[in-house]
Enzyme design. Structure first.
Site, mmCIF file in Angstrom:
data_model
loop_
_atom_site.group_PDB
_atom_site.id
_atom_site.type_symbol
_atom_site.label_atom_id
_atom_site.label_comp_id
_atom_site.label_asym_id
_atom_site.label_seq_id
_atom_site.Cartn_x
_atom_site.Cartn_y
_atom_site.Cartn_z
ATOM 1 N N CYS A 31 68.893 43.699 11.760
ATOM 2 C CA CYS A 31 70.085 44.555 11.839
ATOM 3 C C CYS A 31 69.726 45.939 12.390
ATOM 4 O O CYS A 31 68.740 46.545 11.968
ATOM 5 C CB CYS A 31 70.712 44.687 10.455
ATOM 6 S SG CYS A 31 72.223 45.672 10.479
ATOM 7 N N CYS A 62 69.936 51.314 6.828
ATOM 8 C CA CYS A 62 70.189 51.396 5.374
ATOM 9 C C CYS A 62 68.854 51.297 4.619
ATOM 10 O O CYS A 62 68.161 50.270 4.713
ATOM 11 C CB CYS A 62 71.133 50.281 4.953
ATOM 12 S SG CYS A 62 72.602 50.170 6.007
ATOM 13 N N CYS A 69 67.770 48.203 2.539
ATOM 14 C CA CYS A 69 68.053 46.849 3.012
ATOM 15 C C CYS A 69 66.877 46.136 3.667
ATOM 16 O O CYS A 69 66.305 46.600 4.662
ATOM 17 C CB CYS A 69 69.223 46.859 3.986
ATOM 18 S SG CYS A 69 69.731 45.168 4.427
ATOM 19 N N CYS A 124 81.025 34.047 -0.588
ATOM 20 C CA CYS A 124 80.960 35.227 0.285
ATOM 21 C C CYS A 124 79.902 35.040 1.366
ATOM 22 O O CYS A 124 78.745 34.731 1.071
ATOM 23 C CB CYS A 124 80.644 36.456 -0.553
ATOM 24 S SG CYS A 124 80.501 37.949 0.431
ATOM 25 N N CYS A 168 85.258 35.285 1.042
ATOM 26 C CA CYS A 168 84.982 36.699 1.290
ATOM 27 C C CYS A 168 83.960 36.781 2.416
ATOM 28 O O CYS A 168 83.135 35.890 2.573
ATOM 29 C CB CYS A 168 84.407 37.302 0.009
ATOM 30 S SG CYS A 168 83.896 39.024 0.178
ATOM 31 N N CYS A 223 86.870 44.366 -1.300
ATOM 32 C CA CYS A 223 85.732 44.310 -2.212
ATOM 33 C C CYS A 223 84.857 45.495 -1.839
ATOM 34 O O CYS A 223 84.296 45.535 -0.732
ATOM 35 C CB CYS A 223 84.976 42.992 -2.028
ATOM 36 S SG CYS A 223 83.440 42.920 -2.986
ATOM 37 N N ARG A 244 81.984 43.465 -10.615
ATOM 38 C CA ARG A 244 80.935 42.439 -10.451
ATOM 39 C C ARG A 244 79.549 43.017 -10.713
ATOM 40 O O ARG A 244 79.152 43.988 -10.072
ATOM 41 C CB ARG A 244 80.989 41.863 -9.033
ATOM 42 C CG ARG A 244 82.360 41.285 -8.707
ATOM 43 C CD ARG A 244 82.391 40.560 -7.367
ATOM 44 N NE ARG A 244 83.774 40.381 -6.944
ATOM 45 C CZ ARG A 244 84.553 39.371 -7.322
ATOM 46 N NH1 ARG A 244 84.086 38.422 -8.104
ATOM 47 N NH2 ARG A 244 85.812 39.304 -6.900
HETATM 48 N N1 SAM Z 1 75.678 44.206 7.251
HETATM 49 C C1 SAM Z 1 76.884 44.315 6.550
HETATM 50 C C2 SAM Z 1 77.138 45.692 5.999
HETATM 51 O O1 SAM Z 1 76.192 46.336 5.543
HETATM 52 O O2 SAM Z 1 78.275 46.137 6.026
HETATM 53 C C3 SAM Z 1 77.054 43.290 5.448
HETATM 54 C C4 SAM Z 1 75.861 42.825 4.629
HETATM 55 S S1 SAM Z 1 75.100 44.029 3.588
HETATM 56 C C5 SAM Z 1 73.579 43.238 3.148
HETATM 57 C C6 SAM Z 1 76.128 44.037 2.154
HETATM 58 C C7 SAM Z 1 75.806 44.996 1.041
HETATM 59 O O3 SAM Z 1 74.684 44.531 0.300
HETATM 60 C C8 SAM Z 1 75.416 46.404 1.410
HETATM 61 O O4 SAM Z 1 76.513 47.213 1.661
HETATM 62 C C9 SAM Z 1 74.683 46.876 0.165
HETATM 63 O O5 SAM Z 1 75.590 47.552 -0.699
HETATM 64 C C10 SAM Z 1 74.189 45.588 -0.477
HETATM 65 N N2 SAM Z 1 72.712 45.538 -0.483
HETATM 66 C C11 SAM Z 1 71.915 45.351 0.578
HETATM 67 N N3 SAM Z 1 70.616 45.375 0.234
HETATM 68 C C12 SAM Z 1 70.596 45.601 -1.110
HETATM 69 C C13 SAM Z 1 69.544 45.755 -2.057
HETATM 70 N N4 SAM Z 1 68.269 45.705 -1.688
HETATM 71 N N5 SAM Z 1 69.876 45.970 -3.348
HETATM 72 C C14 SAM Z 1 71.160 46.042 -3.708
HETATM 73 N N6 SAM Z 1 72.198 45.910 -2.868
HETATM 74 C C15 SAM Z 1 71.912 45.702 -1.566
HETATM 75 C C1 DTB Z 2 77.439 43.320 -2.657
HETATM 76 O O1 DTB Z 2 77.899 44.425 -3.006
HETATM 77 N N1 DTB Z 2 76.353 42.764 -3.176
HETATM 78 C C2 DTB Z 2 76.062 41.513 -2.514
HETATM 79 C C3 DTB Z 2 77.302 41.328 -1.617
HETATM 80 N N2 DTB Z 2 77.976 42.565 -1.751
HETATM 81 C C4 DTB Z 2 77.146 40.981 -0.202
HETATM 82 C C5 DTB Z 2 74.815 41.536 -1.697
HETATM 83 C C6 DTB Z 2 73.630 42.065 -2.376
HETATM 84 C C7 DTB Z 2 72.517 41.936 -1.424
HETATM 85 C C8 DTB Z 2 71.199 42.073 -2.073
HETATM 86 C C9 DTB Z 2 70.082 42.088 -1.121
HETATM 87 C C10 DTB Z 2 69.807 40.794 -0.418
HETATM 88 O O2 DTB Z 2 69.957 39.698 -0.978
HETATM 89 O O3 DTB Z 2 69.369 40.853 0.726
HETATM 90 FE FE1 SF4 Z 3 72.417 46.010 8.254
HETATM 91 FE FE2 SF4 Z 3 71.494 45.740 5.790
HETATM 92 FE FE3 SF4 Z 3 72.755 47.962 6.473
HETATM 93 FE FE4 SF4 Z 3 74.149 45.637 6.273
HETATM 94 S S1 SF4 Z 3 73.121 46.734 4.628
HETATM 95 S S2 SF4 Z 3 74.298 47.168 7.901
HETATM 96 S S3 SF4 Z 3 72.573 44.197 6.949
HETATM 97 S S4 SF4 Z 3 70.812 47.242 7.336
#
Ligand code: SAM
Ligand code: DTB
Ligand code: SF4
Length: 330
Positions: free
Chosen positions: A66, A70, A73, A110, A142, A202, A274
């Protein structure tokens, strides 16, 4: 109004309030913990059947690489995390996975994509197919696909999308320390586009990223002044992943998670709160307190999107021991 009166005003009208001030939120967040939990549970029982927990399952339909930065992430291309990149999954594979989830008691499915934004074209068309297929299984469907414009939201709605997940993640003040490649306003705009298309929202955030109490209060304030409230509020505890800038963040005291959930429940009484990422680091007792504080949904399955989640057998035992029952299909 003092802090008690402002809280009672909500209870008396039994209605939803969208004009919370940051001080209102702080007054709830800083209550003695057990008072906050007690108040949250009382509110919870006015709005939801007691003991009912919605089981959701995630599937990463496009993983890694990506362009966003973030800091939490594992899927960001900016960091070396060992997450294997995976192009968009085949539609039939996704639908079979959803069907299997449904057969195991899941009522919400989702699909997540590691995209900055949705782009029109064959991949979006495949997502629309997935939405149609999953929705026809009788599941709440979702998606979380990054930023979205109005016309894309409209097409997702027409395909049967029930909810769009797009988190605010943290307070507006702390946000810039976590993400630099898109703004808070960008996020609010995407949420607005989903809302306008008639898709439920959500929207939640992540705690344990080094933010302060005031940042958690700021996030809860932002969420609870959205009108309507997000129907679904995921509270994620940072899942620390090596290679990300937050890989060695200080672990958060689980009582702060409990407090955050209780506050969310009181502020947004009709929303589904959640208990999302990070459950693997919680004791059974801490999880129980989260349910007591008003959490009424969890993600089940061996993985969230990329990180491990508690085993299904552990979750089943926990629910049984706490006399919690899964929400059934409508
Ligand atoms: N890429 C899209 C976005 O960010 O809008 C959708 C997928 S993203 C992985 C969805 C959400 O997962 C993020 O907004 C974040 O709040 C959560 N998330 C990602 N990595 C995480 C982590 N290591 N621990 C907790 N929540 C995480
Ligand atoms: C959200 O708030 N938590 C979920 C869902 N929306 C998409 C994702 C958490 C992602 C945790 C990190 C991962 O599995 O990569
Ligand atoms: Fe990309 Fe992860 Fe950020 Fe979603 S949360 S926009 S997958 S870097």
């Amino acid at each position: 109004m003092d802090r008690r009166d402002s809280y009672n005003a909500v209870m008396q009208t039994n209605g939803l309030k969208h004009n919370w001030t940051r001080d209102d939120v702080r007054a709830i967040y800083t209550k003695p913990l057990l008072d906050a939990v007690f108040a949250a549970q009382a509110v919870h029982r006015q709005y939801f059947p007691r003991g009912e927990v919605q089981l959701c399952q995630l599937l990463s339909v496009k993983t890694g690489g990506c362009p966003e930065d973030c800091a939490y992430c594992p899927q960001s291309a900016h960091y070396e995390t060992g997450v294997e990149r995976q192009p968009l999954l085949a539609v039939d594979h996704v639908i079979r996975t959803a069907e299997d989830a449904r057969n195991h008691g899941v009522t919400r499915f989702c699909m997540g994509a590691a995209w900055r934004q949705v782009n029109d074209g064959p991949e979006f068309d495949a997502i629309l197919e997935m939405v149609r297929g999953v929705s026809s299984l009788g599941l709440e469907v979702c998606c979380t696909l990054g930023m979205l414009n109005e016309s894309q939201a409209q097409r997702l709605a027409e395909a049967g999308l029930h909810a769009y997940n797009h988190n605010l993640d943290t307070s507006p003040e702390f946000y810039g320390q976590i993400i630099t490649t898109r703004t808070y306003e960008d996020r609010l705009r995407t949420i607005e586009h989903a809302r306008k298309a008639g898709i439920t929202v959500c929207c939640g955030g992540i705690i344990g990223m080094g933010e302060s109490d005031d940042d958690r209060i700021g996030l809860l304030h932002q969420l609870s002044t959205l009108d309507p409230h997000p129907e679904s509020v995921p509270i994620n505890l940072l899942a620390r992943v090596e290679g990300t800038p937050l890989g060695d963040a200080e672990p958060l005291d689980s009582f702060i998670l409990v407090r955050t959930i209780a506050t969310a429940r009181i502020l947004m009484p009709a929303s589904r709160v959640r208990l999302s990422a990070g459950r693997r680091s919680l004791s059974r007792e801490a999880s129980a307190l989260c349910f007591m504080a008003g959490a009424n949904s969890i993600f089940v399955g061996e993985k969230l999107l990329t990180v491990p989640n508690p085993a299904r057998s552990e979750d089943e035992a926990l629910m049984e021991d706490l006399d919690l029952r899964p929400l059934h299909h409508a």
